[in-house]
Design a protein around this motif. Structure first.
Motif, PDB file in Angstrom:
ATOM      1  N   SER A 270      -2.952  -0.781  -3.697  1.00 24.89           N
ATOM      2  CA  SER A 270      -3.699   0.158  -3.312  1.00 24.89           C
ATOM      3  C   SER A 270      -2.923   1.539  -2.967  1.00 24.89           C
ATOM      4  CB  SER A 270      -4.670   0.086  -2.003  1.00 24.89           C
ATOM      5  OG  SER A 270      -4.061  -0.761  -1.013  1.00 24.89           O
ATOM      6  N   GLY A 271      -3.739   2.661  -2.967  1.00 30.72           N
ATOM      7  CA  GLY A 271      -2.783   3.762  -2.774  1.00 30.72           C
ATOM      8  C   GLY A 271      -3.531   4.883  -2.006  1.00 30.72           C
ATOM      9  N   VAL A 272      -3.113   5.539  -1.226  1.00 29.44           N
ATOM     10  CA  VAL A 272      -3.818   6.788  -0.637  1.00 29.44           C
ATOM     11  C   VAL A 272      -2.806   8.248  -0.441  1.00 29.44           C
ATOM     12  CG1 VAL A 272      -4.501   7.549   1.870  1.00 29.44           C
ATOM     13  CG2 VAL A 272      -4.738   4.954   1.389  1.00 29.44           C
ATOM     14  N   PHE A 273      -3.363   8.850  -0.967  1.00 25.73           N
ATOM     15  CA  PHE A 273      -2.789  10.116  -1.643  1.00 25.73           C
ATOM     16  C   PHE A 273      -3.359  11.317  -0.966  1.00 25.73           C
ATOM     17  CE2 PHE A 273      -3.406   7.214  -5.264  1.00 25.73           C
ATOM     18  CZ  PHE A 273      -2.103   6.711  -5.191  1.00 25.73           C
ATOM     19  N   LEU A 274      -2.609  11.936  -0.312  1.00 25.01           N
ATOM     20  CA  LEU A 274      -2.926  13.055   0.902  1.00 25.01           C
ATOM     21  C   LEU A 274      -2.593  14.450   0.232  1.00 25.01           C
ATOM     22  CD1 LEU A 274      -1.768  11.461   4.204  1.00 25.01           C
ATOM     23  CD2 LEU A 274      -3.962  11.413   3.160  1.00 25.01           C
ATOM     24  N   PHE A 275      -3.660  15.281   0.181  1.00 27.24           N
ATOM     25  CA  PHE A 275      -3.181  16.862  -0.293  1.00 27.24           C
ATOM     26  C   PHE A 275      -2.371  16.620  -1.741  1.00 27.24           C
ATOM     27  CE2 PHE A 275      -4.019  16.802   3.910  1.00 27.24           C
ATOM     28  CZ  PHE A 275      -4.988  18.029   4.352  1.00 27.24           C
ATOM     29  N   PRO A 276      -2.882  15.852  -2.732  1.00 28.19           N
ATOM     30  CA  PRO A 276      -2.001  15.438  -3.884  1.00 28.19           C
ATOM     31  C   PRO A 276      -1.620  16.475  -4.825  1.00 28.19           C
ATOM     32  CG  PRO A 276      -4.307  14.311  -4.213  1.00 28.19           C
ATOM     33  CD  PRO A 276      -4.107  15.148  -2.737  1.00 28.19           C
TER      34      PRO A 276
ATOM     35  N   LEU B  39       0.891  -1.093  -0.085  1.00 25.94           N
ATOM     36  CA  LEU B  39      -0.266   0.096   0.086  1.00 25.94           C
ATOM     37  C   LEU B  39       0.864   1.263   0.082  1.00 25.94           C
ATOM     38  CD1 LEU B  39      -2.303   1.946   0.456  1.00 25.94           C
ATOM     39  CD2 LEU B  39      -2.250   1.043   2.981  1.00 25.94           C
ATOM     40  N   LEU B  40       0.817   1.997  -1.016  1.00 27.64           N
ATOM     41  CA  LEU B  40       1.452   3.166  -1.221  1.00 27.64           C
ATOM     42  C   LEU B  40       0.761   4.506  -0.524  1.00 27.64           C
ATOM     43  CD1 LEU B  40       3.192   3.202  -4.715  1.00 27.64           C
ATOM     44  CD2 LEU B  40       4.309   2.350  -2.590  1.00 27.64           C
ATOM     45  N   ILE B  41       1.183   5.270   0.375  1.00 31.83           N
ATOM     46  CA  ILE B  41       0.617   6.452   0.853  1.00 31.83           C
ATOM     47  C   ILE B  41       1.502   7.645   0.350  1.00 31.83           C
ATOM     48  CG2 ILE B  41      -0.184   7.698   2.696  1.00 31.83           C
ATOM     49  CD1 ILE B  41      -0.828   5.324   4.227  1.00 31.83           C
TER      50      ILE B  41
END
Length: 336
Positions: free
Chosen positions: A153-159, A121-123
């Motif tokens: 899966s990936g979670v992207f914060l303020f991308p 999982l990439l963040i």
């Protein structure tokens, strides 16, 4: 030279009777920071995320190894001194730097120690989201680069993944980049000021003017006083203005999912978390991105913050963001 500085948070131990050993799934949660790329800024966030994952009942059979590292060049001891011939690292270098680490990481403990992780999982935060999406793209297009990596899966914060130069802060950075003489020498002016500014005075400015709390304030002061840290940040920031332009993720994310489905693989799932009014994200392009994502609701979730969490959430808003991320991870990996 020292190795890249990193933070790692191992999963909770298996039950003493080993009852969940055969059912457990080992997942690498690989975090990629924004610019400046100092992973210590994110220590409170990653610690909070570790706590939330450990207490989630729906994740009791999932072992998350949390790992995050500095981007290259932000600590003086991880490279030879930069010069006009040996310049700081650009975005492409950071992508390859992250990929090299991903290629070598293995399960650290337990009966499966040394084996590849079941899933990754990439963040990514800010430009870290762009780097993470590039990693997805490259590894899905060329699995032989790291055949043992199973990106799911990936979670992207303020991308910052679309026309960053059109954002409020991006416009200023791009103007600096394009101004003759000034862009190439901005780091010299910054270095001169920071060299003559006493550390005590700089610490006062960081705490009282910038409003950065004490723990992150000390990280900031050390970075500002370092030999190459500010040059690295400016050089990479200006490169971001060049490379993060037209949105090309629409077709690529669609193709990634289509290829995975046709090969009976897990379809990657993505969570994008945007700020309500982010100075590094142009609202127009953010809204257009969201509009295009509506056809991909099965695998792509886009959330806009309803509060006032800033782009640099790691300064004061670690707990609420960690809680949100743990909720999304539970949605992706819950077994009931």
């Amino acid at each position: 030279m020292a190795a890249t500085h990193f933070l790692t948070y191992p999963p909770r131990p298996l039950d003493a009777n080993g009852s969940n050993e055969s059912k457990s799934c080992d997942i690498l949660l690989f975090f990629i920071s924004g610019n400046p790329g100092l992973i210590d800024y994110y220590e409170p966030f990653l610690s909070a995320l570790r706590k939330h994952l450990d207490t989630a009942a729906s994740l009791q059979h999932t072992r998350f190894q949390i790992y995050g590292q500095d981007l290259a060049g932000f600590r003086d001891d991880d490279h030879e001194p930069f010069t006009s011939q040996r310049k700081p690292h650009d975005v492409e270098y950071q992508i390859r730097h992250s990929l090299a680490t991903l290629q070598r990481l293995r399960i650290e403990s337990g009966p499966r120690s040394g084996l590849p992780y079941d899933e990754v999982l990439l963040i990514g935060h800010s430009v870290g989201a762009y780097i993470a999406l590039e990693l997805f793209h490259r590894l899905k297009r060329n699995p032989d680069m790291a055949s043992h990596l199973n990106l799911t899966s990936g979670v992207f914060l303020f991308p910052t993944i679309d026309h960053i130069a059109h954002s409020r802060n991006g416009w200023k950075m791009n103007l600096l980049r394009r101004t003759p003489l000034l862009g190439d020498n901005a780091y010299r002016f910054a270095r001169a000021f920071l060299h003559i500014c006493p550390q005590a005075a700089l610490r006062w400015i960081v705490h009282n003017v910038a409003g950065i709390p004490s723990s992150n304030g000390e990280i900031t002061v050390r970075w500002l006083k370092s030999r190459d840290g500010v040059w690295q940040a400016l050089h990479m920031g200006m490169d971001e203005m060049k490379v993060i332009g037209e949105d090309r993720w629409d077709d690529e994310l669609w193709e990634i999912a289509h290829d995975a489905e046709s090969h009976h693989e897990v379809i990657p799932k993505f969570f994008f978390f945007f700020g309500k009014d982010d100075e590094w994200v142009a609202n127009r392009y953010r809204d257009e991105f969201i509009q295009r994502r509506q056809k991909q609701v099965e695998r792509t979730r886009v959330i806009i913050d309803e509060g006032d969490i800033p782009h640099a959430f790691c300064i004061r808003h670690n707990e609420p963001v960690a809680e949100k991320v743990s909720t999304w991870i539970s949605e992706m990996y819950s077994r009931g």
